[in-house]
Design a protein around this motif. Structure first.
Motif, mmCIF file in Angstrom:
data_model
loop_
_atom_site.group_PDB
_atom_site.id
_atom_site.type_symbol
_atom_site.label_atom_id
_atom_site.label_comp_id
_atom_site.label_asym_id
_atom_site.label_seq_id
_atom_site.Cartn_x
_atom_site.Cartn_y
_atom_site.Cartn_z
ATOM 1 N N ILE A 98 23.707 -15.409 8.022
ATOM 2 C CA ILE A 98 23.712 -13.955 8.218
ATOM 3 C C ILE A 98 22.567 -13.409 7.365
ATOM 4 O O ILE A 98 22.372 -13.835 6.231
ATOM 5 N N SER A 99 21.784 -12.500 7.920
ATOM 6 C CA SER A 99 20.631 -11.984 7.173
ATOM 7 C C SER A 99 21.081 -11.210 5.937
ATOM 8 O O SER A 99 22.164 -10.637 5.911
ATOM 9 N N GLN A 100 20.211 -11.192 4.920
ATOM 10 C CA GLN A 100 20.506 -10.442 3.691
ATOM 11 C C GLN A 100 20.620 -8.949 4.019
ATOM 12 O O GLN A 100 19.770 -8.421 4.740
ATOM 13 N N PRO A 101 21.606 -8.247 3.444
ATOM 14 C CA PRO A 101 21.704 -6.800 3.677
ATOM 15 C C PRO A 101 20.399 -6.057 3.392
ATOM 16 O O PRO A 101 20.020 -5.149 4.132
ATOM 17 N N ALA A 102 19.699 -6.460 2.344
ATOM 18 C CA ALA A 102 18.452 -5.760 1.994
ATOM 19 C C ALA A 102 17.425 -5.889 3.124
ATOM 20 O O ALA A 102 16.666 -4.959 3.404
ATOM 21 N N VAL A 103 17.428 -7.051 3.780
ATOM 22 C CA VAL A 103 16.468 -7.284 4.855
ATOM 23 C C VAL A 103 16.922 -6.588 6.142
ATOM 24 O O VAL A 103 16.111 -6.015 6.877
ATOM 25 N N VAL A 104 18.229 -6.598 6.396
ATOM 26 C CA VAL A 104 18.779 -5.867 7.547
ATOM 27 C C VAL A 104 18.408 -4.382 7.419
ATOM 28 O O VAL A 104 17.954 -3.743 8.382
ATOM 29 N N ALA A 105 18.575 -3.848 6.217
ATOM 30 C CA ALA A 105 18.276 -2.426 5.983
ATOM 31 C C ALA A 105 16.792 -2.145 6.194
ATOM 32 O O ALA A 105 16.418 -1.184 6.876
ATOM 33 N N LEU A 106 15.951 -3.004 5.636
ATOM 34 C CA LEU A 106 14.500 -2.797 5.763
ATOM 35 C C LEU A 106 14.060 -2.902 7.224
ATOM 36 O O LEU A 106 13.285 -2.079 7.714
ATOM 37 N N MET A 107 14.567 -3.910 7.931
ATOM 38 C CA MET A 107 14.166 -4.093 9.336
ATOM 39 C C MET A 107 14.646 -2.924 10.193
ATOM 40 O O MET A 107 13.914 -2.436 11.057
ATOM 41 N N THR A 108 15.877 -2.479 9.960
ATOM 42 C CA THR A 108 16.420 -1.389 10.775
ATOM 43 C C THR A 108 15.671 -0.097 10.491
ATOM 44 O O THR A 108 15.284 0.633 11.407
ATOM 45 N N GLN A 109 15.446 0.177 9.214
ATOM 46 C CA GLN A 109 14.707 1.387 8.833
ATOM 47 C C GLN A 109 13.303 1.364 9.447
ATOM 48 O O GLN A 109 12.826 2.369 9.967
ATOM 49 N N THR A 110 12.665 0.197 9.411
ATOM 50 C CA THR A 110 11.310 0.082 9.941
ATOM 51 C C THR A 110 11.309 0.236 11.454
ATOM 52 O O THR A 110 10.426 0.869 12.033
ATOM 53 N N LEU A 111 12.308 -0.336 12.106
ATOM 54 C CA LEU A 111 12.368 -0.234 13.565
ATOM 55 C C LEU A 111 12.528 1.220 13.993
ATOM 56 O O LEU A 111 11.877 1.686 14.920
ATOM 57 N N LEU A 112 13.392 1.939 13.301
ATOM 58 C CA LEU A 112 13.722 3.304 13.732
ATOM 59 C C LEU A 112 12.718 4.338 13.225
ATOM 60 O O LEU A 112 12.317 5.222 13.962
ATOM 61 N N GLU A 113 12.370 4.241 11.980
ATOM 62 C CA GLU A 113 11.422 5.147 11.326
ATOM 63 C C GLU A 113 11.405 6.559 11.919
ATOM 64 O O GLU A 113 10.444 6.993 12.551
ATOM 65 N N GLY A 114 12.524 7.225 11.759
ATOM 66 C CA GLY A 114 12.583 8.621 12.182
ATOM 67 C C GLY A 114 12.964 8.838 13.634
ATOM 68 O O GLY A 114 13.358 9.921 14.020
ATOM 69 N N LYS A 115 12.858 7.797 14.474
ATOM 70 C CA LYS A 115 13.167 7.977 15.898
ATOM 71 C C LYS A 115 14.514 7.365 16.219
ATOM 72 O O LYS A 115 14.871 6.333 15.669
ATOM 73 N N ARG A 116 15.244 7.961 17.148
ATOM 74 C CA ARG A 116 16.434 7.316 17.660
ATOM 75 C C ARG A 116 16.021 6.540 18.902
ATOM 76 O O ARG A 116 15.485 7.097 19.850
ATOM 77 N N HIS A 117 16.237 5.232 18.866
ATOM 78 C CA HIS A 117 15.849 4.414 20.013
ATOM 79 C C HIS A 117 16.988 4.359 21.010
ATOM 80 O O HIS A 117 18.133 4.144 20.644
ATOM 81 N N ALA A 118 16.666 4.524 22.274
ATOM 82 C CA ALA A 118 17.698 4.454 23.303
ATOM 83 C C ALA A 118 18.112 3.002 23.543
ATOM 84 O O ALA A 118 19.292 2.671 23.522
ATOM 85 N N ARG A 119 17.138 2.150 23.760
ATOM 86 C CA ARG A 119 17.440 0.758 24.142
ATOM 87 C C ARG A 119 16.735 -0.201 23.202
ATOM 88 O O ARG A 119 15.509 -0.159 23.070
ATOM 89 N N VAL A 120 17.516 -1.067 22.576
ATOM 90 C CA VAL A 120 16.939 -2.019 21.620
ATOM 91 C C VAL A 120 17.352 -3.434 21.988
ATOM 92 O O VAL A 120 18.506 -3.690 22.344
ATOM 93 N N LEU A 121 16.390 -4.352 21.909
ATOM 94 C CA LEU A 121 16.668 -5.778 22.083
ATOM 95 C C LEU A 121 16.670 -6.444 20.710
ATOM 96 O O LEU A 121 15.726 -6.277 19.933
ATOM 97 N N GLU A 122 17.736 -7.188 20.424
ATOM 98 C CA GLU A 122 17.781 -8.013 19.215
ATOM 99 C C GLU A 122 17.726 -9.478 19.643
ATOM 100 O O GLU A 122 18.510 -9.890 20.499
ATOM 101 N N VAL A 123 16.833 -10.245 19.033
ATOM 102 C CA VAL A 123 16.778 -11.681 19.308
ATOM 103 C C VAL A 123 17.382 -12.398 18.105
ATOM 104 O O VAL A 123 16.883 -12.254 16.982
ATOM 105 N N GLY A 124 18.462 -13.155 18.325
ATOM 106 C CA GLY A 124 19.162 -13.836 17.228
ATOM 107 C C GLY A 124 20.402 -13.055 16.815
ATOM 108 O O GLY A 124 20.439 -12.440 15.746
ATOM 109 N N THR A 125 21.439 -13.068 17.645
ATOM 110 C CA THR A 125 22.676 -12.317 17.368
ATOM 111 C C THR A 125 23.345 -12.811 16.089
ATOM 112 O O THR A 125 23.828 -11.997 15.287
#
Ligand code: SAH
Length: 225
Positions: free
Chosen positions: A74-101
């Motif tokens: 399971i990914s580190q919480p700190a990395v999950v937070a950084l990746m999610t924050q970076t992906l969204l960066e102020g925008k709400r995304h309608a459709r997101v693909l995650e690779v590696g459930t």
């Protein structure tokens, strides 16, 4: 008879009423995570539900990548937070693909911040376990795929955001093709011990690429298991 000083009941309550997830979010904020929605969602999500009982005591450590079986973590919480924050960066995304459930933890964070999450996993047992875990938790906006996610998930493309939670030597061409115009991809790239978190923004006529952090992920593998 000895009398101990009376407890300051309200003070004790204030100190203990923050849940483990809230204390994790407090720590993530101290470590530099600023996105209020990411902190709110991670501050409410019970990460121990995504790992085996033997690891419950460590589930809320910001830097803990814990085993989830099949040689995966399971990914580190700190990395999950950084990746999610970076992906969204102020925008709400309608459709997101995650690779590696994997465990579905990152999936559950995304599902509360995006309209629909499409998540692909190459290990069947992990995919099935994450599906039943998230459906038991009430998530209804996640589609689970059992496939080699380095090829993306074509039937549902394009995606506003793509987040890859395993490291490849390069960003697969198929993923770039399935990114919507103005979409963003976040993925660890490199070899073990030498990985960076790469951010690719799709512009009208070109891609812009930035590497934002050193990271350590399990490898993105081909095929299904
Ligand atoms: N987001 C997950 C991370 C799990 S580790 C979590 O926090 O639990 C990375 C996951 O990527 C593993 O479950 C691994 O099986 C999966 N994976 C690796 N290569 C893959 C590929 N080509 N397609 C889909 N999943 C892949």
């Amino acid at each position: 008879m000895n009398h101990r000083a009376p407890l300051n009941v309200s003070g004790v309550k204030a100190a203990t009423s923050r849940s483990p997830a809230q204390r994790l979010a407090d720590e993530l904020a101290r470590q530099g995570i600023t996105h209020p929605d990411v902190l709110r969602v991670m501050g409410q999500l019970e990460r121990h539900r995504f790992v085996d009982g033997a690891f419950h005591a460590r589930a809320y450590e910001p830097q803990s990548a814990l085993p989830i079986g099949f040689a995966q973590t399971i990914s580190q919480p700190a990395v999950v937070a950084l990746m999610t924050q970076t992906l969204l960066e102020g925008k709400r995304h309608a459709r997101v693909l995650e690779v590696g459930t994997g465990s579905g933890y990152q999936t559950a964070v995304l599902a509360q911040l995006c309209d629909t999450v499409f998540t692909v996993e190459r290990v069947r047992a992990l995919s099935e376990q994450a599906r039943s875990r998230l459906s038991g938790m009430g998530f209804r906006n996640v589609h689970f795929g059992y496939a080699d996610g380095s090829q993306g998930w074509l039937p549902y493309a394009p995606y506003d955001g793509i987040l890859v939670t395993a490291a490849g030597a390069e960003v697969p061409e198929a993923l770039l093709k399935q990114l919507a115009p103005h979409g963003r991809l976040v993925m660890p790239v490199g070899t073990p011990g030498q990985q960076v978190l790469r951010v690719v923004d799709k512009r009208i006529t070109r891609y812009s690429v930035q590497d934002i952090a050193q990271v350590s992920f399990v490898p993105l593998l081909g095929g299904k298991a």
